[in-house]
Design an enzyme around this catalytic site. Structure first.
Site, PDB file in Angstrom:
ATOM      1  N   ILE A 180      -9.994   9.476  -1.571  1.00  0.00           N
ATOM      2  CA  ILE A 180     -10.230   9.021  -0.351  1.00  0.00           C
ATOM      3  C   ILE A 180      -9.248  10.684   0.726  1.00  0.00           C
ATOM      4  CG2 ILE A 180     -10.051   7.257   1.433  1.00  0.00           C
ATOM      5  CD1 ILE A 180     -11.205   6.344  -1.282  1.00  0.00           C
ATOM      6  N   THR A 238      -7.135  11.267   3.664  1.00  0.00           N
ATOM      7  CA  THR A 238      -5.814  10.417   4.015  1.00  0.00           C
ATOM      8  C   THR A 238      -5.566  12.175   3.660  1.00  0.00           C
ATOM      9  OG1 THR A 238      -5.199   9.555   1.753  1.00  0.00           O
ATOM     10  CG2 THR A 238      -6.363   8.322   3.037  1.00  0.00           C
ATOM     11  N   LYS A 275       0.768   3.669 -10.894  1.00  0.00           N
ATOM     12  CA  LYS A 275      -0.245   2.841 -10.566  1.00  0.00           C
ATOM     13  C   LYS A 275      -0.552   2.233 -11.420  1.00  0.00           C
ATOM     14  CE  LYS A 275      -0.259   4.431  -7.031  1.00  0.00           C
ATOM     15  NZ  LYS A 275      -0.495   3.470  -5.470  1.00  0.00           N
ATOM     16  N   ASN A 326       1.146  -1.484   0.114  1.00  0.00           N
ATOM     17  CA  ASN A 326      -0.321   0.076   0.634  1.00  0.00           C
ATOM     18  C   ASN A 326       0.134   0.637  -0.205  1.00  0.00           C
ATOM     19  OD1 ASN A 326      -2.282   1.428   1.194  1.00  0.00           O
ATOM     20  ND2 ASN A 326      -0.755   1.819   2.840  1.00  0.00           N
ATOM     21  N   TYR A 343       2.544   9.723 -11.648  1.00  0.00           N
ATOM     22  CA  TYR A 343       2.233   8.984 -10.022  1.00  0.00           C
ATOM     23  C   TYR A 343       0.858   7.657 -11.180  1.00  0.00           C
ATOM     24  CZ  TYR A 343      -1.664   8.557  -6.299  1.00  0.00           C
ATOM     25  OH  TYR A 343      -2.512   7.137  -5.974  1.00  0.00           O
TER      26      TYR A 343
END
Ligand SMILES: NC(=O)c1ccc[n+]([C@@H]2O[C@H](COP(=O)([O-])OP(=O)(O)OC[C@H]3O[C@@H](n4cnc5c(N)ncnc54)[C@H](OP(=O)(O)O)[C@@H]3O)[C@@H](O)[C@H]2O)c1
Length: 256
Positions: A190, A192, A161, A90, A157
């Protein structure tokens, strides 16, 4: 969920955000969980927070992009636990927001090293341990930016991914007959630290948040627990016939 109490899991990036939420659920379900990350203070705080559960929690400090760190982590897991049943790769970084042609090379290299090499590096440690005890289940954390292009100036990024999904599918094929299932989840946005950093780096964080929220047909962002639930399902025997998939957990984002 069909997860075996007393089994052993590793969660990279388990001291914050989505990884911490996964470690929270695993320890509540009785799985002994090793979290790995760079920030020791956050790691030890998480250990304190989740101690006294059915599943014990441990912290190992490492940088997933460093082969020497990962070799130590998995040789310690072998000597301390003698098995590894579940793994969640993760840990990742977002990089900076910059147009592709102006993207700083050093940051590009770091994003690929942490997000792609880090995922491979950890699977390189996890798979031999799982083979020794007859199988296991791995979940790699990709992103909606691993399915679609990203229109928020993070092309490296997004590339990293997409690569995580490629690694996941290829590894799943290589280990399908060894009783090791390997899947990916692709979260939408999300709440975070990673997302807060993205908002903070923009000139008008509130406007960006509104625009991003609207991209999700459900018109909201998610909590880390909503991703953790999908990860636990993929780790568990409840998903026994699922391997080589990349499942969106994105409020419909990738369906548009
Ligand atoms: N938040 C979102 O909107 C979103 C959307 C789609 C996908 N994702 C993916 O979900 C995963 C978790 O993201 P998050 O939002 O929870 O991010 P986060 O809150 O920023 O947490 C990232 C975690 O990774 C660890 N980490 C970063 N670099 C590392 C390295 N080199 N070695 C070891 N650990 C490292 C961090 O710990 P240390 O800093 O202590 O190392 C931290 O625990 C990532 O793969 C991310 O790409 C997130």
């Amino acid at each position: 969920m069909k997860l075996k109490e007393g089994n052993v899991a590793v969660v990279t990036g388990g001291n914050a955000g989505i990884g911490k939420s996964i470690a929270n659920k695993l320890t509540q379900l009785g799985v002994h969980t090793i979290i790995c990350a760079r920030r020791e203070e956050e790691g030890l705080k998480t250990v304190e927070e989740f101690s006294g559960r059915k599943g014990n929690i441990f912290f190992k400090k490492c940088d997933v992009s460093k082969t020497e760190d990962i070799d130590i982590v998995f040789s310690e897991i072998r000597s301390e636990f003698g098995r590894l049943d579940y793994a969640v790769n993760n840990a990742a970084i977002g990089g900076v927001a910059s147009r592709l042609d102006k993207y700083p090379e050093k940051v590009f290299d770091r994003v690929i090293n942490v997000n792609v090499k880090g995922c491979w590096n950890c699977m390189r440690g996890e798979l031999p341990l799982m083979l020794e005890t007859g199988g296991g289940s791995i979940v790699n954390v990709s992103s909606i930016a691993g399915i679609n292009g990203a229109d928020w100036l993070v092309s490296p990024y997004s590339a990293s991914k997409h690569a995580v999904i490629g690694l996941t599918k290829s590894a799943a094929l290589e280990f399908a007959r060894k009783n090791i299932r390997i899947n990916a989840v692709c979260p939408g946005f999300i709440r975070t630290e990673m997302l807060e950093d993205l908002f903070k780096s923009s000139p008008d964080p509130k406007k960006v948040e509104e625009e991003i929220t609207k991209k999700h047909p459900v018109h909201r962002l998610a909590d880390p627990d909503e991703v953790a639930d999908a990860v636990i399902f993929l780790l568990s025997e409840n998903s026994s016939f699922i391997t080589g998939t990349a499942i969106p957990v994105d409020g419909g984002y990738s369906a548009v």
